[in-house]
Design an enzyme around this catalytic site. Sequence first.
Site, PDB file in Angstrom:
ATOM      1  CB  ILE A  31      42.385  44.766  44.434  1.00 18.99           C
ATOM      2  CG1 ILE A  31      42.921  45.392  45.522  1.00 18.99           C
ATOM      3  CG2 ILE A  31      42.820  44.571  43.404  1.00 18.99           C
ATOM      4  CD1 ILE A  31      44.417  45.814  45.365  1.00 18.99           C
ATOM      5  CE  LYS A  32      37.369  48.101  36.120  1.00 18.05           C
ATOM      6  NZ  LYS A  32      38.023  48.687  34.936  1.00 18.05           N
ATOM      7  CD  GLN A  33      43.876  42.040  39.066  1.00 15.43           C
ATOM      8  OE1 GLN A  33      43.094  41.978  37.575  1.00 15.43           O
ATOM      9  NE2 GLN A  33      44.781  42.022  39.116  1.00 15.43           N
TER      10      GLN A  33
END
Lengths: 350, 350, 350, 350, 350
Positions: free
Chosen positions: D236-238
Amino acid sequence: MTDIAKLLGDEADALLGYEVTGIPKDRLHLPGPDAVERLYGPSDRSPQVLRNLQSLFGHGRLADTGYVSILPVDQGIEHSGAASFAPNPDYFDPENIIRLAIEGGCNAVATTFGVLGLMSRRYAHRIPFIAKLNHNELLTYPTTYDQVMFGSVEEAWNLGAAGVGATIYFGSDESRRQLIEVSEAFEEAHELGMFTVLWCYLRNGDFAVDGTNYEDSADLTGQANHLGVTIEADIIKQKQPTKNGGFPAVNFGKTSKLVYDGLVAEHPIDWCRWQVVNNYMGRIGLINSGGESKGESDLVDAVRTAVINKRAGGCGLISGRKAFQRPMAEGVELLNAIQDVYRDGSVTIA
Amino acid sequence: MTDIAKLLGDEADALLGYEVTGIPKDRLHLPGPDAVERLYGPSDRSPQVLRNLQSLFGHGRLADTGYVSILPVDQGIEHSGAASFAPNPDYFDPENIIRLAIEGGCNAVATTFGVLGLMSRRYAHRIPFIAKLNHNELLTYPTTYDQVMFGSVEEAWNLGAAGVGATIYFGSDESRRQLIEVSEAFEEAHELGMFTVLWCYLRNGDFAVDGTNYEDSADLTGQANHLGVTIEADIIKQKQPTKNGGFPAVNFGKTSKLVYDGLVAEHPIDWCRWQVVNNYMGRIGLINSGGESKGESDLVDAVRTAVINKRAGGCGLISGRKAFQRPMAEGVELLNAIQDVYRDGSVTIA
Amino acid sequence: MTDIAKLLGDEADALLGYEVTGIPKDRLHLPGPDAVERLYGPSDRSPQVLRNLQSLFGHGRLADTGYVSILPVDQGIEHSGAASFAPNPDYFDPENIIRLAIEGGCNAVATTFGVLGLMSRRYAHRIPFIAKLNHNELLTYPTTYDQVMFGSVEEAWNLGAAGVGATIYFGSDESRRQLIEVSEAFEEAHELGMFTVLWCYLRNGDFAVDGTNYEDSADLTGQANHLGVTIEADIIKQKQPTKNGGFPAVNFGKTSKLVYDGLVAEHPIDWCRWQVVNNYMGRIGLINSGGESKGESDLVDAVRTAVINKRAGGCGLISGRKAFQRPMAEGVELLNAIQDVYRDGSVTIA
Amino acid sequence: MTDIAKLLGDEADALLGYEVTGIPKDRLHLPGPDAVERLYGPSDRSPQVLRNLQSLFGHGRLADTGYVSILPVDQGIEHSGAASFAPNPDYFDPENIIRLAIEGGCNAVATTFGVLGLMSRRYAHRIPFIAKLNHNELLTYPTTYDQVMFGSVEEAWNLGAAGVGATIYFGSDESRRQLIEVSEAFEEAHELGMFTVLWCYLRNGDFAVDGTNYEDSADLTGQANHLGVTIEADIIKQKQPTKNGGFPAVNFGKTSKLVYDGLVAEHPIDWCRWQVVNNYMGRIGLINSGGESKGESDLVDAVRTAVINKRAGGCGLISGRKAFQRPMAEGVELLNAIQDVYRDGSVTIA
Amino acid sequence: MTDIAKLLGDEADALLGYEVTGIPKDRLHLPGPDAVERLYGPSDRSPQVLRNLQSLFGHGRLADTGYVSILPVDQGIEHSGAASFAPNPDYFDPENIIRLAIEGGCNAVATTFGVLGLMSRRYAHRIPFIAKLNHNELLTYPTTYDQVMFGSVEEAWNLGAAGVGATIYFGSDESRRQLIEVSEAFEEAHELGMFTVLWCYLRNGDFAVDGTNYEDSADLTGQANHLGVTIEADIIKQKQPTKNGGFPAVNFGKTSKLVYDGLVAEHPIDWCRWQVVNNYMGRIGLINSGGESKGESDLVDAVRTAVINKRAGGCGLISGRKAFQRPMAEGVELLNAIQDVYRDGSVTIA
């Protein structure tokens, strides 16, 4: 045998003795024991479709007469389980639906995926199944009228169906999407060897004019039939007409004055004859539906409907609520009375 | 043989003697016995498509002339069964439709899935079938104009069709969706070896200006043809123009002053010539439609239309209502009169 | 050879002597005889795509120079047959379109399914075909601007195409649907071994500000190119810019002050250079379009466009109306003049 | 090695010495050299997906640490080529993007179909490619925010990608369509053996309340992560959170008081820890994005972000603009400084 | 064993001693050790589906009783991770969800793709997985209620699921699209050998009349069940009714007075019996859901719900929040108490 004339009472002569002059019977292709070969043989239907049509025409008390008596039970979806089965809750059990069709001597039972699927391995080889593909349900609020696919044609084949049924609401906004969906479904059914039955309804609030609803007029239903046979329905289920003159009353579409002047007389048999005419002159079978149960008059009503259908050149009746909204023995009796009309050689083509 | 000059009466000279100067005939690719090889041979159409085109050009009274006479019957859907067949109810029976085409010496019969499907195994080998894929029906209320697919290309092939037909209503909102649907259908038809006929219509209420409807103007129909040949129609069916000047009158699109100044004279044959020019200079066949039946004048009207089509460089006529809205013998007579125009060597290219 | 300096007249020095300083030429990947191997070799394009690219770069008077001259004819659809071909009606005949490309020494002909399909077996092996997949047609009323697929990628391959072309109208509401359609089509084309050419247009009424239309500004077209190369166009067709400053004038999107301060000078070659920069620094070929025919000035205009394109780092021109809206011999002459710019070693990269 | 404490300055103690008490580190699954086997081994990901995950975790300066440093370059599409590359136009050339990732010691490069496709055969075997499937482009006017597929998963595999990336804008009207598109794409990627990275963004104008934008609040981004891991994102890129309290401020959805009272303290590491918790307690890797380039402070900002991510239990950073909007050598230096945070054993899990 | 009568307190007699007279138990098909063979054996479900049904009925503390106890955990999506797991954050870790189901003696665990996928190879062979296909998430603002597919049926099979679950919100605008989606998913699940569980909910703001919400009325939920079994759900999950009279109160649809006069008494067991009746007289299993956690009363509430379900003819309970929003040991205790109701022979069918 049922005493048909006695049941019809005052109307007996008017119905049993009437002769059609507009489109006389010798212009029609009529039902008969050789129907599958004579009517469907020259068509593009495959040998597997012919076999399934024969399984339909060859089953039950009307076997090999060219006529059919079908038990339809989808009102649990179209109305509700409560409205349909509270009079006799036994029919919440799908096995009883199929038992009624068998014991009632029907050619086939037409009902939902759920019912047929659950009884599949026990009954699909004992009576032809007609899987109803789409429904309108009344649990959505506000109420809307549109047919929705509840399963696929392949699913119908997998559960052992001999044929499929589907509804189009002609006249409505949604009719064209439904026409596409159903014509595709019918093509797929034919490819899988199943026959096709069209619930060929009219539905449009604006077809009621000055308090008269023309959704069951001869001319509008006739044209619906004409569209239905075009998408290769093998049998058309249609309400029996109670009047003519829908096109002029609503004042739309195109028709011909001849339809109101000489081709179709003001008589129930002539109105129904026009439906048969629009079924490629009878090459595609017309069955009429029985309508709601009204209690005591059901037997007379059903027999009357059958007489009109038979004399007009139709090939049978599909009657549900009158048969299952009462004790099973009475339901069998009613179905048998309908069948007797078609078995009775004295009821002739008008 | 039909006495064409006599039938045309006062107009005979104006039609039979006229010579086109705008786009002269030597710029055109003209119909002829070698049409399939010369016109379609260099194209991407497969040998199976060429064979089916040859089955069309090689059938009936116009066999091997390069011209075609086609019987179209889809008005039962497009208008209604009542409006179409009340004048002669025999044609509710699909067999009679096909018999009329055969006895009338037509190259092919173009009609619905229902009609062709039901007669498939009896007639598909006796006359080329053109399956009409889509229709507009008039049972939906309020009336709407859109073409809906009534079956699939594969279904057409399965019932023995030699070609498929489809309608696009150019000019309308829905035309682009129809263009996509029909171009995909035509591609699939070609893959299955069938030829393609485009019912190449204009439809837009705003094309009527000051009481004049330009839906049959030479320039608008010409451009419709130009779009039609782009999606690989093998034959274009178009209304015969009755005027020019649609683009300027409606004041839209792009055109050229030359089309109104020198290339297209104010003469029916020049207007029709412009349709041929837009068919890749005649490489793609142009057939004109016959229009509605008006009774006594039908024969003269049909012959006049044929003369204009032939002299403009077109390749035939597709005439329905004039032929089937009367006794069959008269219908045969009318179809033969049309064919005589194309068989008559004295009717030349203008 | 064409005397380019003489044709350019007063502008000759400003165009032929100009040197770019913003993004100097040594930062670019430039056209050349080894273009296919050097530019496309390291990419994901398959050997079949490389072969078709080589068939393009290796054909006609510019064979093996790294430059291309393409004849595009789709204005019969995009405008109308009348508007496009009335000046020389010979081009209604598809064979003449292809003959012009061949006799004019072009690398390829880019035109419609209808034209290419009809001439397929006679010409697909004699000059590379670029099948234009989608079009906007002007017969729908009111006029709308959207690209519609006229056929499939497989159909293009079947008719012998070496490459496919498609239009996206960037900036418009419909651009995102078009982007998805075209990126899918390009992927399929690559899988079938065909190269891909993007007609990479801007279209949005609001791109005109205070009477100036920024649809051909360097920055907006540059960004359109950047989107175009992202969906794996092998060649970008773009209008040659006539100005810069679209983003600031319309006041939207994101840009950088550097693009107006130092990277792009106010000179046609710098504007065009920015298009090349946005083509992955020239790794993807940029061809400019020739625009409409204005008669006498066409030759000068075309040569001027070619000079700017070549000096900016572009790889060729695609010129239609200037070539086919006149006698064929003059069209050949004009095409040859364009090609001479690219063959003339004295016209250098700026 | 980078002197992290010195770079952090006054904040060094507050960041490097902080201990989380809300959800302590012993409840987490932490990054480590055995991440692929320990975290993804028991899952439904196939051996081919595990191999591609290992190619990611085993590459570059962070090889076999369990941490990743990824170079993302899709701002040319998301913003514009001008806005992204004018500071260093070398990056218009796709080869330089990939060279920066390699020379910067990154685990992978995440960029567009166009860039990866053009460099495919030269670099796909030299550094793992992450193909970004969808983008929002800013050339459409008025500006709209929606993610559009620029290519297919199969196209990504064909160009040699090890993984795919895609964006969902949670919170927006379009998020549900995007969720369906991306979950289907991720399933297909897994079937083809590629790993999946979700750009897991919040976007909704109404998430700004009284001048505070909660699109990067711990609770909203945490829930976005929870949805993201549900559709089988592998990473997950956040955005790193800068606050908590999005649900209460916007006053919608469902949350728990415990999230603001005891589980998540008011500290950047606790906020980021909540993102890790929502990644199935760290079983799915969390990488934070670096944000825009602000010039001189970029190095400090990037190191600070990495310290928070690592101490919270995250597994790396994905930093683009800070790295490519300057000379390449400086970009390499910045990437290496980020990596040093993860290589430095004295930066512990809080 | 749990002392059920003691737990029920004042209500014990009213619940444990009640006998139904409207639709007596001898009309029903009741749960039992032979359920799979007796109820599903005659159906169209394949041997692989029967095997998976047996894996469900044969697992956990209720193995081979004909009853099921299922742990459902999808509230992290339907509400949020924060709202669901803050009371016990251990359940952010998917392994603990599955451990609770195993240690709690459940027949199966029903949860998301993300949870099941990540634990697939470690647990799919240790407890039957039910993959929940669709969800409504609350991160979109403004809040909307619609079910969205989070993955495919094939993905469920690939991760080792024994069955699939899906939600339809009957009564709502979106219900018909959902019905189509879910019926297609169920057909595909059956083809892959998995059983199907329908989360058969009502949702429509207008079902609240004068402050009373009829979404859990016996008649509306009963009809929802009737639709659910029609699309071949193998098990129906439904809220336990708290009242009757939804159709009359909302004043829509069709029902029968008998449902309010004699068939269904005003008693919770009669209301629930009506749900069983609508499940094809009990042929399709009815499980009720446990509802939200209220803390101390959870144990009593759960046991009460189980008693009503069992005595009405249902086949089990599906209880999530009451079980996982507390320490795991307490959750196990609660699940076991529910199961004890079904294991206790003294709790009979009413």
